[in-house]
Scaffold this motif. Structure first.
Motif, PDB file in Angstrom:
ATOM      1  N   THR A  65       0.820  -1.208   0.000  1.00  0.00           N
ATOM      2  CA  THR A  65       0.000   0.000   0.000  1.00  0.00           C
ATOM      3  C   THR A  65       0.855   1.259   0.000  1.00  0.00           C
ATOM      4  OG1 THR A  65      -1.711  -1.165   1.209  1.00  0.00           O
ATOM      5  CG2 THR A  65      -1.830   1.211   1.177  1.00  0.00           C
ATOM      6  N   ARG A  66       1.880   1.246   0.827  1.00  0.00           N
ATOM      7  CA  ARG A  66       2.773   2.400   0.894  1.00  0.00           C
ATOM      8  C   ARG A  66       3.282   2.768  -0.488  1.00  0.00           C
ATOM      9  NH1 ARG A  66       6.584   5.212   4.457  1.00  0.00           N
ATOM     10  NH2 ARG A  66       8.255   5.709   2.998  1.00  0.00           N
ATOM     11  N   ILE A 105       0.573   4.168  -2.709  1.00  0.00           N
ATOM     12  CA  ILE A 105       0.289   5.570  -2.396  1.00  0.00           C
ATOM     13  C   ILE A 105       1.294   6.471  -3.089  1.00  0.00           C
ATOM     14  CG2 ILE A 105       0.250   7.287  -0.564  1.00  0.00           C
ATOM     15  CD1 ILE A 105      -0.778   5.095   1.324  1.00  0.00           C
ATOM     16  N   ALA A 112       0.218   9.116  -5.843  1.00  0.00           N
ATOM     17  CA  ALA A 112       0.427  10.513  -5.453  1.00  0.00           C
ATOM     18  C   ALA A 112       1.305  11.215  -6.476  1.00  0.00           C
ATOM     19  CB  ALA A 112       1.063  10.573  -4.065  1.00  0.00           C
ATOM     20  N   ILE A 168      -6.361  11.194  -3.909  1.00  0.00           N
ATOM     21  CA  ILE A 168      -5.425  10.079  -3.880  1.00  0.00           C
ATOM     22  C   ILE A 168      -6.087   8.856  -3.267  1.00  0.00           C
ATOM     23  CG2 ILE A 168      -3.235   9.281  -2.909  1.00  0.00           C
ATOM     24  CD1 ILE A 168      -2.283  12.181  -2.946  1.00  0.00           C
ATOM     25  N   ALA A 169      -6.737   9.078  -2.133  1.00  0.00           N
ATOM     26  CA  ALA A 169      -7.388   7.962  -1.447  1.00  0.00           C
ATOM     27  C   ALA A 169      -8.452   7.328  -2.329  1.00  0.00           C
ATOM     28  CB  ALA A 169      -8.002   8.448  -0.136  1.00  0.00           C
ATOM     29  N   LEU A 229      -7.151   5.101  -4.951  1.00  0.00           N
ATOM     30  CA  LEU A 229      -6.615   3.859  -4.400  1.00  0.00           C
ATOM     31  C   LEU A 229      -7.705   3.012  -3.762  1.00  0.00           C
ATOM     32  CD1 LEU A 229      -3.404   5.238  -2.713  1.00  0.00           C
ATOM     33  CD2 LEU A 229      -3.468   3.531  -4.527  1.00  0.00           C
ATOM     34  N   LEU A 284      -4.096   6.791   4.451  1.00  0.00           N
ATOM     35  CA  LEU A 284      -2.872   7.488   4.047  1.00  0.00           C
ATOM     36  C   LEU A 284      -2.082   7.899   5.286  1.00  0.00           C
ATOM     37  CD1 LEU A 284      -4.208   9.851   1.236  1.00  0.00           C
ATOM     38  CD2 LEU A 284      -3.515   7.455   1.082  1.00  0.00           C
ATOM     39  N   ILE A 342       4.528  12.515   2.023  1.00  0.00           N
ATOM     40  CA  ILE A 342       4.392  11.636   0.861  1.00  0.00           C
ATOM     41  C   ILE A 342       5.364  12.061  -0.228  1.00  0.00           C
ATOM     42  CG2 ILE A 342       2.827  10.789  -0.925  1.00  0.00           C
ATOM     43  CD1 ILE A 342       0.517  11.189   0.962  1.00  0.00           C
TER      44      ILE A 342
END
Lengths: 194, 194, 194, 194
Positions: D14-15, D18, D22, D39-40, D43, D50, D60
């Motif tokens: 996930t990281r 993101i 982003a 962004i969320a 995803l 986040l 980020i």
DNA sequence: CATGAATGAGCTTTCATTCAT
DNA sequence: GATGAATGAAAGCTCATTCAT
């Protein structure tokens, strides 16, 4: 006892509470004169909280609509499957009158904010629904006066709710009187055919 | 006097033009959704000019009222001097229907902006007038249904103007049909007494 | 005497002052990070005053553009009437460099807010202008490297202004050095044809 | 490796996802115009997620930086151990061009959001890095024009990536052409010394 | 690992209104 | 009889951020 506990633990009912308070204020002061700040303040939340639950101001009123006008939709659906007899028409008026009584604040709001309704995206929907109802009540080929009677029958129900309640005593009694008059109108319009 | 002066570029009719345009826009979009900027722009004057002629926004709509509802006031005054016979009541409906036709945009505005009206200082006046009219039409001691008929008669005139015009052909014909139905309602309410 | 009077009588220069301050802040902090509140505060007027002079935030930057990029438009117009000789191209670079120096803050703004520019309605215009300039400089059929040289010549002018000014001493001297390099690049690109 | 576990429904990536999304959005719309909600949403996680992976929005972009600019840091470190010969400088350009190609979206982001970069804590870092690179390329005591050539060489690489890609065909070919021109510039600047 | 619910600060924009000229 | 310039208040809305669960 839960009585004196000062701050309610904000259960998952906030969305519902917003709808309730919003409708109350919209009906009381009109849609445009009611600000989100006002709604939020009365609920003791921030404006941003409203936006967590609804995307726009209009969304709030739309959601209330979707909830409270379902009975009318069901009524229409039912009516479209029935023969266009006098008895059917009477039943339509009876049920419509009941739906109005159940969702009184919303119908009051619609009645008193027609100008606003027209701009709202739901305006079209409401108008279409009303037209459909009239269509189900009137005789396309009867004399004009009889067609007016059908429209007037619906308006009489509204009149009964909106206007008389401010004057007379028992609301329910008034509603039934209005329903009587409306039924009478539709009956006379129906006989005109023959 | 400025009478025969050949160039009459802008007569002193600005006040009147403001009223006209304002009413038009108020009726079209609602009172709150219509801004003074909009009115000024359509007249090709500045907002400040509006303030030369009227003290506030509310003042504009008030002045329109005072002009266009005088017929109703005169009607009421006349009616109060008459006996409460069926013929009198018929005459009231007849005249009311005519007054509505003459000031159609204003009546449409009132119909569609009831929520706003309530906040406006004229709201009270209008309401009082309407109540008085109902008082002149109904029989205080008759059955409730007959009282509803009187209110409904008035509402039918409104219904005729507002709703049907969007559907049917000739407005005047529709108006007369609505007047017929209203007269019929009042007649039946009257007979119920006996 | 007006000398020591503390509050300037707000002459008709507010519009200009808004443009100046806005450009200054936009260049300093970026377009989105600069709020109208900030601009208004620095001018000691209210936000609403900005809206008297400009319809939107975007309008402010647009108006600055229209004023400061006219030289470029004139340059393009002139160049399109010239033969595509080396001398013409040198003149283009010379004038472009001068226009940039004259409108330095705006060009800095454009350079540093390219992402923003793309969303702004002027973004397209600017891009088109730049493409046209490149078109006027490059030889469509020469080797790719020479075409890059033409683009690079333009970018060198930007580099000279944006980057070096933070480092070296005399801005004017740096500008001329950048112009030299750019001219050199275009010259070499030109010879490549033969 | 997280070994042979058969079900890998959502890896601990996930990281990484993101960061990817982003950067994509930042490059596309700019840093400030891209919201965490956006962004969320893309995803299909919540904003709060986040914040599980990054402490702030700035974090980020910082983390993306740290990943993608390492090649540049390594390049600088390597270069500082080399003699300042022409061949070294050519190698710097070559590697820089490659690093840019590898991290294209990030470099595009930097190019187009310079104003934002300045406010970000990384801004300083980036600037310092760029200055160091220029220092490694230029001859402190050569003529001003030659120093401009060094800066221009770097800018040409950027120009090649940013501007030309929108116009010409094969990106890689364009990159190499830009590298050629940059190398040429640095070569000429070098010869100027003698 | 992540969500649901909420906040506080701030944004751009609009409005009715004022007043010196 | 009207304008140009400005204001104060408020509106709807969005954002980065927090935290209990």
């Amino acid at each position: 006892m839960s009585s004196t506990s000062p701050q309610q633990p904000r259960r998952g009912n906030t969305r519902q509470r917003i709808q309730d308070v919003a409708l109350e204020l919209f009906a009381e002061q009109g849609y445009e004169k009611t600000s989100l700040r006002e709604i939020a303040e009365r609920l003791e939340v921030t404006k941003a909280a409203l936006y967590y639950h609804f995307k726009t101001k209009e969304d709030i009123i739309i959601s209330v609509f979707d909830d409270l006008t379902r009975p009318i939709d069901e009524l229409i659906e039912w009516a479209q499957g029935q023969p266009k007899t006098l008895e059917t028409k009477r039943e339509i008026l009876r049920r419509y009158s009941e739906a109005m009584a159940a969702g009184a604040p919303l119908y009051r709001f619609m009645q008193e904010n027609q100008a606003t309704m027209r701009e709202l995206s739901i305006g079209e929907t409401v108008k279409r629904r009303l037209f459909t109802l009239v269509e189900l009540l009137r005789n396309d080929e009867g004399p004009l006066a009889d067609q007016v009677r059908c429209v007037s029958a619906l308006f009489t129900l509204h009149a009964g709710m909106m206007f008389l309640q401010h004057v007379e005593g028992d609301p329910e009694e008034t509603r039934l009187a209005a329903l009587d008059v409306a039924t009478d109108l539709i009956t006379r319009a129906h006989h005109g055919d023959a």
